[in-house]
Design a protein around this motif. Sequence first.
Motif, short mmCIF file in Angstrom:
data_model
loop_
_atom_site.label_atom_id
_atom_site.label_comp_id
_atom_site.label_asym_id
_atom_site.label_seq_id
_atom_site.Cartn_x
_atom_site.Cartn_y
_atom_site.Cartn_z
N ALA A 361 104.61 -25.36 36.25
CA ALA A 361 104.03 -26.66 36.60
C ALA A 361 103.38 -27.33 35.40
CB ALA A 361 103.00 -26.49 37.72
N GLY A 362 103.49 -26.71 34.20
CA GLY A 362 102.98 -27.33 32.99
C GLY A 362 101.60 -26.87 32.55
N TRP A 363 101.09 -25.77 33.16
CA TRP A 363 99.73 -25.33 32.84
C TRP A 363 99.74 -23.97 32.16
CZ3 TRP A 363 97.04 -29.46 33.67
CH2 TRP A 363 97.34 -30.31 34.74
N LYS A 364 98.84 -23.80 31.24
CA LYS A 364 98.61 -22.47 30.69
C LYS A 364 97.16 -22.07 31.01
CE LYS A 364 97.31 -23.95 25.98
NZ LYS A 364 97.64 -23.85 24.54
N ASN A 365 96.98 -20.77 31.25
CA ASN A 365 95.65 -20.24 31.60
C ASN A 365 95.03 -21.02 32.75
OD1 ASN A 365 95.88 -18.49 29.34
ND2 ASN A 365 95.08 -20.11 28.00
N ALA A 366 95.87 -21.37 33.73
CA ALA A 366 95.37 -22.16 34.85
C ALA A 366 94.49 -21.34 35.77
CB ALA A 366 96.54 -22.73 35.65
N ILE A 367 94.74 -20.04 35.83
CA ILE A 367 94.02 -19.18 36.76
C ILE A 367 93.58 -17.91 36.04
CG2 ILE A 367 96.19 -18.15 37.59
CD1 ILE A 367 94.86 -17.89 40.35
N VAL A 368 92.40 -17.43 36.35
CA VAL A 368 91.89 -16.25 35.65
C VAL A 368 91.02 -15.44 36.60
CG1 VAL A 368 89.87 -17.50 34.74
CG2 VAL A 368 90.67 -15.43 33.59
N GLY A 369 91.16 -14.12 36.52
CA GLY A 369 90.30 -13.21 37.26
C GLY A 369 89.24 -12.63 36.33
N LYS A 370 88.02 -12.50 36.83
CA LYS A 370 86.92 -11.99 36.01
C LYS A 370 86.05 -11.03 36.81
CE LYS A 370 86.32 -16.18 33.16
NZ LYS A 370 85.33 -17.20 32.69
N GLU A 371 85.43 -10.09 36.10
CA GLU A 371 84.40 -9.28 36.73
C GLU A 371 83.16 -10.14 36.96
OE1 GLU A 371 83.72 -5.14 35.70
OE2 GLU A 371 85.25 -5.32 34.13
N TRP A 372 82.43 -9.80 38.01
CA TRP A 372 81.21 -10.55 38.33
C TRP A 372 80.18 -10.28 37.23
CZ3 TRP A 372 80.19 -14.35 41.57
CH2 TRP A 372 78.86 -14.69 41.82
N PRO A 373 79.65 -11.34 36.60
CA PRO A 373 78.71 -11.13 35.48
C PRO A 373 77.34 -10.70 35.97
CG PRO A 373 78.97 -13.46 35.92
CD PRO A 373 79.93 -12.76 36.84
N ASN A 374 76.61 -10.06 35.07
CA ASN A 374 75.23 -9.66 35.37
C ASN A 374 74.31 -10.85 35.11
OD1 ASN A 374 72.92 -8.21 35.92
ND2 ASN A 374 72.86 -7.21 33.91
N ASP A 375 74.36 -11.81 36.03
CA ASP A 375 73.62 -13.07 35.86
C ASP A 375 72.79 -13.32 37.11
OD1 ASP A 375 72.71 -15.65 35.59
OD2 ASP A 375 74.60 -16.49 34.90
N PRO A 376 71.47 -13.22 37.01
CA PRO A 376 70.61 -13.40 38.19
C PRO A 376 70.69 -14.80 38.79
CG PRO A 376 69.28 -13.35 36.19
CD PRO A 376 70.66 -12.96 35.79
N ASN A 377 71.22 -15.75 38.04
CA ASN A 377 71.32 -17.11 38.55
C ASN A 377 72.59 -17.35 39.36
OD1 ASN A 377 68.90 -18.06 37.32
ND2 ASN A 377 69.97 -18.10 35.33
N MET A 378 73.45 -16.31 39.44
CA MET A 378 74.69 -16.43 40.21
C MET A 378 74.57 -15.64 41.52
SD MET A 378 77.61 -16.17 37.23
CE MET A 378 78.96 -16.20 38.42
N SER A 379 75.14 -16.21 42.58
CA SER A 379 75.11 -15.57 43.89
C SER A 379 76.53 -15.45 44.42
CB SER A 379 74.25 -16.39 44.86
OG SER A 379 74.46 -15.97 46.19
N LEU A 380 76.85 -14.30 45.03
CA LEU A 380 78.17 -14.11 45.61
C LEU A 380 78.45 -15.10 46.74
CD1 LEU A 380 78.31 -10.21 45.78
CD2 LEU A 380 79.85 -11.66 44.47
#
Length: 847
Positions: A361-380
């Motif tokens: 569809a013309g995109w590179k790196n359109a989607i990425v999986g990541k481990e959940w970071p150790n960031d207290p400002n982020m909530s699941l």
Amino acid sequence: MKKQLLILALMATTAGFAQRDTTNPAPAPVGGVPRGAGAFPGLGGAAAAGKPRPYKEVITDKAVTKKGLFTVHKVEDKYYFEIGDTLLSREILTVTRFSKVPGGGGQYGGEQVNEQSIRFERGPSNNLFVRVVALISTADSTTRIAKAVANSYLDPIAVAFPIAAYGKDSASYVFEVTDFFKSDNQLIALDAGAKRQFGLQALASDRSYIQSINTFPINTEIRTVKTYSASAGAPGGFPGTPGSSSLPAGRAAGAVTVELNTSMLLLPKLPMYRRLFDSRVGFFADRFTVYSDDQQKVDNQTFAVRWRLEPKAEDLQKYFRGELVEPAKQIIYYIDPATPKQWVKPLIDGINDWNVAFEKAGWKNAIVGKEWPNDPNMSLEDARYSVIRYFASDIENAYGPQVHDPRSGEILESHIGWYHNVMKLVHDWYMVQTAAVDPKARKMKFDDELMGQLIRFVSSHEVGHTLGLRHNMGSSSKTPVENLRNKAWVEANGHTASIMDYARFNYVAQPEDNISEKGLFPRIGDYDKWAIEWGYRFLGENDVEKDMKINNQWIIKNIGGNPRLWFGGEGRGNDPRAQTEDLGDNAVKASDYGIKNLKRVLANLPEWTKEEGDHYENLSDMYGQVIGQFGRYMGHVSRNVGGIYETFKSIEEPGDVYEPTPKAIQKDAVSFINKQLFATPTWLLDKNILNKIAQPATTERIQTLQVSTLRSLLDGTRLGRLTTSANRFGAGTYTADELVTDVQSEVFSELASRKPIDNYRRNLQKEFVEQLITLGNPPPPVTQQLAPGISITTGISKTTDVTSIAKGHLRSLQSEASAAAAASTDKMTKYHLQDIADRIKKALDPK
């Protein structure tokens, strides 16, 4: 809860890796169901007496303030929201999920409870109103008809908040939300149906409270604890089911506590441009009615559900030149930190595998999986983040829902549900389908490397759903069966053209083919790449009609030259090419190869299932899996009988949409079932296994399968479809009379050969007669309402030819059975045939 709305002719779900839709196996029809219908009974909302006070008297020096979508003030034990004028009339999506749940209810932390769109507006008497947006119809505000639309579709007022204070220059409004979030209402708590399911009663206000409120630039997250009184219920009931005992917590304490997280997510000010749904590509869809001044009929606009992928301004020309560019905003999925470490990488790999499709569809790196970071400002629970949530559950499944903007179909986030015990599901499938060719599959606990590959495939499938893709159960039918045994071909192309099919693993491959795991596993295939290209190509057109016409020509150009791009639907209709768990373009050939492998697996099950201390539980479980796989083969083949091919087309494409399954294929299907099932499959009656796992029963599993398949073949609806097809399509179609004749000739073959009839055959013959008796005097047809405006009728009318065919066969069979009984020298055979003749006589002449 807002449900995915599917086009009527393309209704979807099924077991195992289900797009959870979000949890309803019978989707609502397109249109006709207002979002948020019913609103929130019991919310009250009456304004408190009194006028707003000065800001400083409400938001005192003791206030702890957090700024974000809503400015949140906590003053001692009270919570206040402050919103500016700019938020008035903006749509806000509210999504409530379980954070923590009691055990035994079949629900898990991370699962969605409900979803609504709301908007704030000024009301009289110093009130702020919350309206639930019931989006059914729309019109451009510049048209004259927009006034009529506004008068006909008034959104309900769900809540009224008294304004406690005005902000600076009266440009913002402060109101208290403490009691609202502590209360029991559908917007932020459980609806009446969920409470009935869990046996919950009144909210215990002294044990319900706000745990935290956090706010971010485009969303505010509210975590609440709610406790309900609960009766113990009747003893012996199954927890979590309607009308039974309550949850274990309710039985133990008379109370049930849940933790909920409500995300309030600001919808984009400018909705994404819509791409009109096309039945030839399998995307989920939403719908509303569009009115305009120049219409001569209303426009029921159905549009695909997908992420917003747009080029950055500086990359626009590169994109249109055909260069791969990164989208302005990537699609990111995080892995729940509760996930066992060894499965994190396979889950991420399953996410990243979709980049090969987005490149089309013309995109590179359109989607990425990541481990959940150790960031207290982020909530699941934060609605800005898409997460694969890991549930400690014995459920053998995973599901892929998504939350989208109902105005445009733009996917905003997804919380994929991953049940721990899905590993047992893929283990059993892989063992029973491939152990004949893959030595790694010949044990009860797979190596981490193999299990990781299985998890990766499931991850890709579920992520596909959250990209907007529905199941394509017809995809595997576009692979010639012999190609499934061609090592070079299948390892290069895969055994199915879509990972969104339920094609599981290549059970056709034989040991002598030497096919590696690459030719046994599903992968992102030709159809998936094509569907993603259709959904995510950026055309730059803001006119939905122009966009539709461009895509229509693109589909016609591409699909005609590559049958592997065919979308066959969810497998719920009568098209035998679109089935779950099947492979190849010929069910008879594929199933024949599959049975050869099942015989190899069965012979080795006692050895392959050995584990120290096991009391034959493994052997019993896997024997059941072998029977189940054999039963699937019977189902795949029998679906061809009375089958109707359905090929979605636009008017520019030649040929009919509907045509009957060729007669030769139907006759081959009946012949296969006669040979493989109705002639008792003694190879499955392995006494070395049965005498270790099961007591002799009145009805054995093989007999159950024989009976269920016979009933399915001689079902009145199927016979009626054959009769109707013969009338519509004329000579050359397979008829209902031919079907009954072909089945009867095998089931009663002993009448001509005069051989003794064994127990399995006697039971099958009695079932055949009982089925014909029912067809000769059928009960009234039954109409089942699947959803508003959608119903299905099963059964047959006494006025059709089916009853005549049934009675004709009963008369001839009565005569043949009587003659064979008189000539038989085997006592049980004679008793049986006399019984058959008596039953038929009584049915034909009840007096």
